[in-house]
Design a protein around this motif. Structure first.
Motif, short mmCIF file in Angstrom:
data_model
loop_
_atom_site.label_atom_id
_atom_site.label_comp_id
_atom_site.label_asym_id
_atom_site.label_seq_id
_atom_site.Cartn_x
_atom_site.Cartn_y
_atom_site.Cartn_z
N LEU A 126 0.82 -1.21 0.00
CA LEU A 126 0.00 0.00 0.00
C LEU A 126 0.85 1.26 0.00
O LEU A 126 0.46 2.28 -0.57
CB LEU A 126 -0.94 0.01 1.21
CG LEU A 126 -2.22 -0.82 1.09
CD1 LEU A 126 -2.98 -0.80 2.41
CD2 LEU A 126 -3.11 -0.27 -0.02
N VAL A 135 -7.41 -0.55 -4.70
CA VAL A 135 -6.87 -0.90 -3.39
C VAL A 135 -7.99 -1.05 -2.37
O VAL A 135 -9.07 -0.49 -2.51
CB VAL A 135 -5.85 0.14 -2.89
CG1 VAL A 135 -4.67 0.23 -3.82
CG2 VAL A 135 -6.51 1.51 -2.72
N SER A 137 -8.55 -0.82 1.94
CA SER A 137 -7.89 -0.23 3.10
C SER A 137 -8.15 -0.98 4.41
O SER A 137 -7.53 -0.70 5.42
CB SER A 137 -8.33 1.23 3.27
OG SER A 137 -9.73 1.30 3.48
N ARG A 218 -4.02 1.16 6.44
CA ARG A 218 -3.32 2.43 6.28
C ARG A 218 -3.10 3.16 7.60
O ARG A 218 -2.67 4.30 7.62
CB ARG A 218 -4.06 3.35 5.32
CG ARG A 218 -4.02 2.88 3.86
CD ARG A 218 -4.51 3.97 2.94
NE ARG A 218 -4.49 3.58 1.55
CZ ARG A 218 -3.43 3.65 0.76
NH1 ARG A 218 -2.28 4.10 1.23
NH2 ARG A 218 -3.49 3.27 -0.51
#
Length: 220
Positions: A126, A135, A137, A218
């Motif tokens: 990431l 993507v 998260s 993240r």
């Protein structure tokens, strides 16, 4: 007025460029992992199909030739080794998101029990990607609550694709929690046998205990 429209169009095209960047990064990383991980070729086949399909329906389109515009040799090698995604992406829906394929590749590589290594590999990837495109998260991890060192069953959260800034959920399955628990039930016979269809407070609590945690990839 014409100049304003042209400027808006150029800004829009720039805003879509992360799709190509992420697609190239994810595919090349999967190819590297495939070379190190026995039995993982199927995940490359699947992720190519998924990314090529999304590139075709994106506005503007990112066809395979555009994704690999800076490296035509990779494109030719992919066509030779993975012909099916090139044949199918225009006519057949992918089964799941690209990042689900990434997760399966990493789990195969690191081992089902090595949750921390799996999460770190996802975070490392990431860090190389831009936001919004291709993507996920959030990841959900489920395991048998009475056995601390039991296998983990992981699934990434729903993915979005944008012609605009609006988010669109994918109809083939968006819930990381449901998929994670589904994988647990499919692979752990005793958990499946003990699962009760009756919706009671006790059974709801048992279900909650089966879902270990949802993790924001993240956040670290």
């Amino acid at each position: 007025m014409v100049n304003n429209r042209r400027g808006e169009q150029e800004d829009f095209l720039k805003s879509q460029e992360p799709f190509r960047h992420n697609a190239f990064k994810i595919i090349t990383k999967m190819l590297d992992w495939c070379n190190m991980t026995e039995g993982s070729k199927k995940f490359v086949d699947e992720i190519l199909h998924s990314i090529f399909f999304l590139g075709k329906i994106n506005k503007p389109q990112f066809l395979p030739e555009m994704i690999f515009a800076d490296d035509k040799q990779i494109l030719e090698n992919l066509k030779e080794r993975y012909p099916k995604p090139f044949e199918l992406y225009s006519t057949q829906l992918p089964r799941r998101s690209p990042f689900s394929c990434v997760l399966d590749m990493i789990v195969l590589q690191k081992g089902q029990k090595n949750e921390n290594q799996i999460l770190q590999s996802l975070r490392d990837l990431l860090n190389e990607l831009k936001s919004r495109f291709l993507v996920s998260s959030t990841i959900c991890v489920s395991q048998k609550s009475n056995i601390p060192n039991s296998d983990r069953y992981l699934h990434v959260h729903f993915w979005t694709e944008s012609r605009t800034d609006e988010k669109a959920e994918w109809a083939y399955g968006n819930c990381a929690e449901a998929e994670s628990v589904s994988n647990l039930l499919k692979n752990e016979k005793d958990v499946k046998e003990n699962a009760q269809p009756t919706c009671t407070d006790e059974n709801r609590q048992k279900a909650k205990e089966r879902v270990d945690i949802c993790i924001n990839l993240r956040s670290h």
